[in-house]
Design a protein around this motif. Structure first.
Motif, PDB file in Angstrom:
ATOM      1  N   PHE A 175       8.395 -41.889  22.159  1.00 49.36           N
ATOM      2  CA  PHE A 175       8.174 -40.729  23.019  1.00 49.36           C
ATOM      3  C   PHE A 175       7.248 -39.731  22.339  1.00 49.36           C
ATOM      4  CE2 PHE A 175      12.416 -42.339  24.018  1.00 49.36           C
ATOM      5  CZ  PHE A 175      12.358 -42.460  25.397  1.00 49.36           C
ATOM      6  N   CYS A 176       6.527 -38.990  23.143  1.00 48.41           N
ATOM      7  CA  CYS A 176       5.767 -37.841  22.671  1.00 48.41           C
ATOM      8  C   CYS A 176       6.452 -36.595  23.232  1.00 48.41           C
ATOM      9  CB  CYS A 176       4.313 -37.904  23.148  1.00 48.41           C
ATOM     10  SG  CYS A 176       3.335 -36.470  22.685  1.00 48.41           S
ATOM     11  N   VAL A 177       6.927 -35.751  22.350  1.00 42.88           N
ATOM     12  CA  VAL A 177       7.689 -34.569  22.760  1.00 42.88           C
ATOM     13  C   VAL A 177       6.892 -33.310  22.403  1.00 42.88           C
ATOM     14  CG1 VAL A 177       9.851 -33.301  22.516  1.00 42.88           C
ATOM     15  CG2 VAL A 177       9.845 -35.803  22.335  1.00 42.88           C
ATOM     16  N   LYS A 178       6.602 -32.486  23.388  1.00 46.59           N
ATOM     17  CA  LYS A 178       5.894 -31.222  23.144  1.00 46.59           C
ATOM     18  C   LYS A 178       6.904 -30.085  23.063  1.00 46.59           C
ATOM     19  CE  LYS A 178       2.184 -28.233  24.798  1.00 46.59           C
ATOM     20  NZ  LYS A 178       1.186 -27.979  25.853  1.00 46.59           N
ATOM     21  N   THR A 200       6.964 -21.070  21.157  1.00 47.74           N
ATOM     22  CA  THR A 200       6.919 -20.845  19.708  1.00 47.74           C
ATOM     23  C   THR A 200       8.119 -21.452  18.988  1.00 47.74           C
ATOM     24  OG1 THR A 200       8.011 -18.705  20.014  1.00 47.74           O
ATOM     25  CG2 THR A 200       5.597 -18.712  19.982  1.00 47.74           C
ATOM     26  N   VAL A 201       8.849 -22.320  19.655  1.00 43.03           N
ATOM     27  CA  VAL A 201      10.026 -22.938  19.029  1.00 43.03           C
ATOM     28  C   VAL A 201       9.588 -23.792  17.843  1.00 43.03           C
ATOM     29  CG1 VAL A 201      11.991 -24.487  19.378  1.00 43.03           C
ATOM     30  CG2 VAL A 201      11.269 -22.966  21.214  1.00 43.03           C
ATOM     31  N   ASP A 202      10.286 -23.690  16.739  1.00 40.17           N
ATOM     32  CA  ASP A 202       9.969 -24.456  15.532  1.00 40.17           C
ATOM     33  C   ASP A 202      10.091 -25.961  15.790  1.00 40.17           C
ATOM     34  OD1 ASP A 202      11.065 -25.794  12.804  1.00 40.17           O
ATOM     35  OD2 ASP A 202       9.710 -24.133  12.341  1.00 40.17           O
ATOM     36  N   PHE A 233       5.132 -35.535  13.118  1.00 42.34           N
ATOM     37  CA  PHE A 233       4.348 -34.551  13.858  1.00 42.34           C
ATOM     38  C   PHE A 233       2.881 -34.969  13.899  1.00 42.34           C
ATOM     39  CE2 PHE A 233       8.054 -32.260  12.412  1.00 42.34           C
ATOM     40  CZ  PHE A 233       8.390 -31.483  13.506  1.00 42.34           C
ATOM     41  N   THR A 234       2.240 -34.705  15.037  1.00 40.69           N
ATOM     42  CA  THR A 234       0.813 -34.979  15.182  1.00 40.69           C
ATOM     43  C   THR A 234       0.229 -33.898  16.082  1.00 40.69           C
ATOM     44  OG1 THR A 234      -0.819 -36.639  15.798  1.00 40.69           O
ATOM     45  CG2 THR A 234       1.127 -36.477  17.198  1.00 40.69           C
ATOM     46  N   GLN A 235      -1.096 -33.801  16.146  1.00 41.41           N
ATOM     47  CA  GLN A 235      -1.726 -32.772  16.981  1.00 41.41           C
ATOM     48  C   GLN A 235      -2.134 -33.332  18.333  1.00 41.41           C
ATOM     49  OE1 GLN A 235      -4.952 -30.737  14.981  1.00 41.41           O
ATOM     50  NE2 GLN A 235      -3.554 -29.160  14.257  1.00 41.41           N
ATOM     51  N   SER A 271       0.928 -28.852  17.674  1.00 42.51           N
ATOM     52  CA  SER A 271       1.724 -29.966  17.147  1.00 42.51           C
ATOM     53  C   SER A 271       2.678 -30.505  18.201  1.00 42.51           C
ATOM     54  CB  SER A 271       2.532 -29.499  15.925  1.00 42.51           C
ATOM     55  OG  SER A 271       1.678 -29.238  14.850  1.00 42.51           O
ATOM     56  N   VAL A 272       2.716 -31.822  18.290  1.00 39.33           N
ATOM     57  CA  VAL A 272       3.694 -32.499  19.140  1.00 39.33           C
ATOM     58  C   VAL A 272       4.457 -33.484  18.262  1.00 39.33           C
ATOM     59  CG1 VAL A 272       2.357 -32.266  21.259  1.00 39.33           C
ATOM     60  CG2 VAL A 272       2.044 -34.278  19.815  1.00 39.33           C
ATOM     61  N   ILE A 273       5.589 -33.972  18.765  1.00 37.22           N
ATOM     62  CA  ILE A 273       6.449 -34.866  18.003  1.00 37.22           C
ATOM     63  C   ILE A 273       6.370 -36.273  18.576  1.00 37.22           C
ATOM     64  CG2 ILE A 273       8.825 -35.346  17.290  1.00 37.22           C
ATOM     65  CD1 ILE A 273       9.329 -32.291  17.757  1.00 37.22           C
ATOM     66  N   GLU A 274       6.116 -37.234  17.717  1.00 36.17           N
ATOM     67  CA  GLU A 274       6.221 -38.638  18.115  1.00 36.17           C
ATOM     68  C   GLU A 274       7.552 -39.152  17.600  1.00 36.17           C
ATOM     69  OE1 GLU A 274       2.861 -40.912  16.913  1.00 36.17           O
ATOM     70  OE2 GLU A 274       1.493 -39.902  18.308  1.00 36.17           O
TER      71      GLU A 274
END
Length: 200
Positions: free
Chosen positions: A32-35, A39-41, A64-66, A72-75
């Protein structure tokens, strides 16, 4: 010393454990890619996602990736049972409305078969020969017996009388490689050992 495969690292102590039966289970990997929201950490978002409990889902570590907008988004990858749907898991992540802005499915791999292998614990009572004075050496000799799938614990020397001691040594056997009787016989082959009993 006897040898039947690579030396395994000793564990501190073997506790009594349940035997899990060998079985095959179809699994698949979903990414999944989670955005994160506003401003949540990102670390907080990742931890919240991994705390979602779904039977049959095992979460990976995540990274994390851009994205294209340089945010930054989370894979986040997970291994799931074949009967679970990626959309359903995505929906559970989307329920984290205070942390998550958007979720996309990046990858939904085909099924493969994962095996849960049997593990069982045994404990042995080892009687050293009367002419062997150094019981520590006998214990080390026993732990140097290399048997495929066997992990020895540290063992314990137990005094029986002023001049006699016995050794209690446990092990975990992985993937049904050896039974207790086969291990007992290998221990009895040692020159420093007189007798070995299976006590658990």
């Amino acid at each position: 010393n006897s040898s039947m495969g690579g030396r395994m690292v000793a564990v501190d102590k073997v506790e009594k454990m349940e035997v899990s039966k060998l079985k095959g289970e179809k699994i698949k990997t979903i990414k999944f890619c989670v955005k994160p929201k506003g401003t949540v950490d990102g670390d907080d978002v990742l931890e919240e996602c991994k705390e979602i409990e779904i039977d049959g889902v095992t979460w990976g570590s995540g990274n994390f990736t851009q994205s294209v907008d340089k945010k930054s988004v989370i894979e986040l990858e997970c291994t799931v049972r074949d009967d679970l749907e990626a959309e359903d898991i995505k929906g559970e992540i989307e329920k984290l409305t205070d942390f998550v802005e958007r979720v996309e499915i990046l990858r939904n791999e085909k099924c493969k078969t994962s095996f849960v292998l049997e593990k069982v614990a045994f404990t042995f009572e080892v009687k050293p020969r009367d002419n062997v004075s150094n019981k520590e050496e006998v214990l080390e000799d026993c732990k140097d017996v290399d048997i495929k799938g066997v992990i020895w614990d540290k063992g314990e020397i137990i005094p029986v009388s002023d001049c006699k001691s016995k050794i209690q040594l446990g092990c975990i056997v992985e993937d049904c490689n050896s039974d207790a009787e086969a291990i007992r016989k290998k221990l009895e082959e040692l020159d420093s050992v007189e007798d070995v009993k299976i006590i658990q």
